[in-house]
Every structure is written in structure tokens, then in C-alpha cells.
Motif scaffolding. Structure first.
Motif, mmCIF file in Angstrom:
data_model
loop_
_atom_site.group_PDB
_atom_site.id
_atom_site.type_symbol
_atom_site.label_atom_id
_atom_site.label_comp_id
_atom_site.label_asym_id
_atom_site.label_seq_id
_atom_site.Cartn_x
_atom_site.Cartn_y
_atom_site.Cartn_z
ATOM 1 N N ALA A 102 -8.465 86.486 91.512
ATOM 2 C CA ALA A 102 -8.446 85.209 92.234
ATOM 3 C C ALA A 102 -8.109 84.039 91.301
ATOM 4 C CB ALA A 102 -9.785 84.974 92.930
ATOM 5 N N ALA A 105 -4.331 84.530 89.943
ATOM 6 C CA ALA A 105 -3.344 84.326 91.013
ATOM 7 C C ALA A 105 -3.324 82.853 91.417
ATOM 8 C CB ALA A 105 -3.650 85.228 92.208
ATOM 9 N N ALA A 106 -4.465 82.190 91.352
ATOM 10 C CA ALA A 106 -4.531 80.755 91.677
ATOM 11 C C ALA A 106 -3.698 79.928 90.700
ATOM 12 C CB ALA A 106 -5.982 80.270 91.682
ATOM 13 N N PHE A 111 0.313 88.338 92.457
ATOM 14 C CA PHE A 111 -0.926 88.975 92.917
ATOM 15 C C PHE A 111 -0.985 90.451 92.512
ATOM 16 C CE2 PHE A 111 -3.761 90.846 96.112
ATOM 17 C CZ PHE A 111 -4.820 89.942 96.091
ATOM 18 N N GLN A 160 -7.221 82.601 97.278
ATOM 19 C CA GLN A 160 -6.914 83.908 96.676
ATOM 20 C C GLN A 160 -8.018 84.931 96.956
ATOM 21 O OE1 GLN A 160 -4.010 84.783 95.534
ATOM 22 N NE2 GLN A 160 -3.205 82.706 95.763
ATOM 23 N N LYS A 163 -7.350 86.768 100.047
ATOM 24 C CA LYS A 163 -6.379 87.859 99.883
ATOM 25 C C LYS A 163 -7.022 89.072 99.211
ATOM 26 C CE LYS A 163 -2.111 87.031 98.752
ATOM 27 N NZ LYS A 163 -0.915 86.585 97.979
#
Ligand code: 2DT
Ligand code: MG
Length: 214
Positions: A102, A105-106, A111, A160, A163
Motif C-alpha cells: 500500500a 504503490a501509493a 502494484f 491502495q 486494492k
């Protein structure tokens, strides 16, 4: 001997994660289960020291390099975790690979790239994701001074995590990811967490430990 359970708590800053992990370990021990706490990043190792310097902005590191350090920090601890699980000790983990994905990816890392270095780590029997509205988070006071402790980052990280939740459900089944509201009092949140963990600890018994993302 039944094995221990691997229980992960995840959540944004101000969700009360650290308070809840320590309460959970005490409660498990009081109920007659052996349990211990593992925190990630584990800042006590040499790799953890590099991560700590980065988080305090005492050093700068390439985004991919630091992503891999966070993962390496988990890999250097996995044997001890697996040994404890096999010996019947439940391991309660404060942040795990899910934070790793998270937060990276942020920052804009891909990802799927973010998932890959943690592939094969012990799979949590349950991950409890403490949810908190941005309003409640801001009412709980100012963020600290570390990297990522600001509203913009936390907002991006929240997206994130959604996801990540989907990915866990798709690969490992929805039961592995449990959302727990962190809006209530410390005692209310503790009770909700206990309601989930009590069952998991009883259930894992002689099931083998799974492998993350496999
Ligand atoms: P604490 O405030 O909980 O010590 O976390 N982080 C954490 C990552 O970017 N990647 C990871 O793999 C992990 C485990 C989240 C310090 C910060 O480190 C972030 C907040
Ligand atoms: Mg922090």
C-alpha cells in the motif's frame, strides 16, 4: 501439538493498531494461548536500521530500494515466525506485506511489482484491517514527523489498501481479510478483534501454514 496462528493487524496511522496488537497479545496469553508480538518494520536489525533512518528522513533511498528493504526485513524474520507457529505460539503482527504494497504503490510503484518480493512469506491466517474515516483520524490529533505521516499520503495509502483487500480475497479467499471499524472506544475495538481472533486461533489447529500470493 496444534500450531499457533499468524494474525496480522493493518490500518492507517491513528487507527490504534499498536494499542490493539499489545492488548491482543495480553488477552491471548491470559486466555492460555502462548502469543508474541512482531512489529514490521522491525527497526532492531541492521536492515531495520536502514529503514528507520529513511523513515526519519535521516537518509534518502530510491523507492524500489526501500521497497525491497521492507520486504527483506520480513524475510530475515520469517524463520523465527515459522518456528514459533510450529511450536504452538501465536504470532500477532503489527503491519506486514500489505503495508509494504500500500505505501509503495501509493508512491506510484507498479502494484504487481510491489507484491512480488513478499511472495512465499507465511500467509496470515487472518488480517484484521482497522478502518477509520479521515474525519476521525484528524480528530485524533496531529500526525507525527515521520515520512508518510501526512494527510495526502494517508489518503493515497487508503486507496491502495482497498486494492490489497481485493487481491487477498481473490488469491486467498475473503475470510483472510476482515475489516474492523476503529471508530469506537479502545475497549469496543478490542472486543471486535477478539471476536474474530478467538475463532481463528481455535480453528487453525493442524492446518499447514499457507504461502503469501501462491
Ligand atoms: P510504523 O509507524 O508502524 O513503524 O511504520 N511501511 C511499513 C512501508 O512503507 N512498507 C512496509 O513494508 C511496512 C511494514 C508504514 C512506519 C512506516 O513504514 C511504512 C509506516
Ligand atoms: Mg508510524
Amino acid at each position: 501439538m496444534p500450531r499457533g496462528a499468524l494474525i496480522v493487524l493493518e490500518g492507517l496511522d491513528r487507527s490504534g493498531k499498536s494499542t490493539q496488537v499489545s492488548r491482543l497479545v495480553s488477552r491471548l496469553n491470559a486466555a492460555g494461548h502462548r502469543a508474541r508480538l512482531q512489529k514490521f518494520p522491525d527497526r532492531t536489525t541492521p536492515i531495520g536500521g536502514m529503514i528507520d533512518a529513511y523513515l526519519r528522513s535521516a537518509s534518502e533511498l530510491d523507492d524500489r530500494a526501500v521497497h525491497l528493504l521492507f520486504s527483506a526485513n520480513r524475510w530475515e524474520c520469517h524463520a523465527a515466525i515459522e518456528r514459533d507457529l510450529a511450536q504452538g505460539v501465536t504470532v500477532v503482527v503489527d503491519r506486514y506485506a500489505f503495508s509494504g504494497i500500500a505505501f509503495s504503490a501509493a508512491k506510484g510503484l507498479d502494484f504487481t511489482y510491489c507484491l512480488s518480493p513478499d511472495t512465499g512469506l507465511p500467509l496470515p491466517d487472518a488480517t484484521l484491517y482497522l478502518t477509520l474515516s479521515p474525519e476521525t483520524a484528524s480528530r485524533r490529533g496531529a500526525y507525527g514527523a515521520e515520512r508518510y505521516e501526512n494527510v495526502d499520503t494517508q489518503t493515497a495509502v487508503r486507496a491502495q489498501f482497498a486494492k490489497v483487500a481485493e487481491e487477498v480475497g481473490r488469491r486467498h479467499g475473503d475470510a483472510r481479510w476482515v475489516e474492523v471499524s476503529a471508530e469506537g472506544s479502545v475497549e469496543e475495538v478490542e472486543r471486535d478483534i477478539w471476536g474474530v481472533v478467538e475463532d481463528v486461533v481455535r480453528r487453525v489447529g493442524d492446518e499447514p501454514v499457507g504461502r503469501l500470493w501462491e
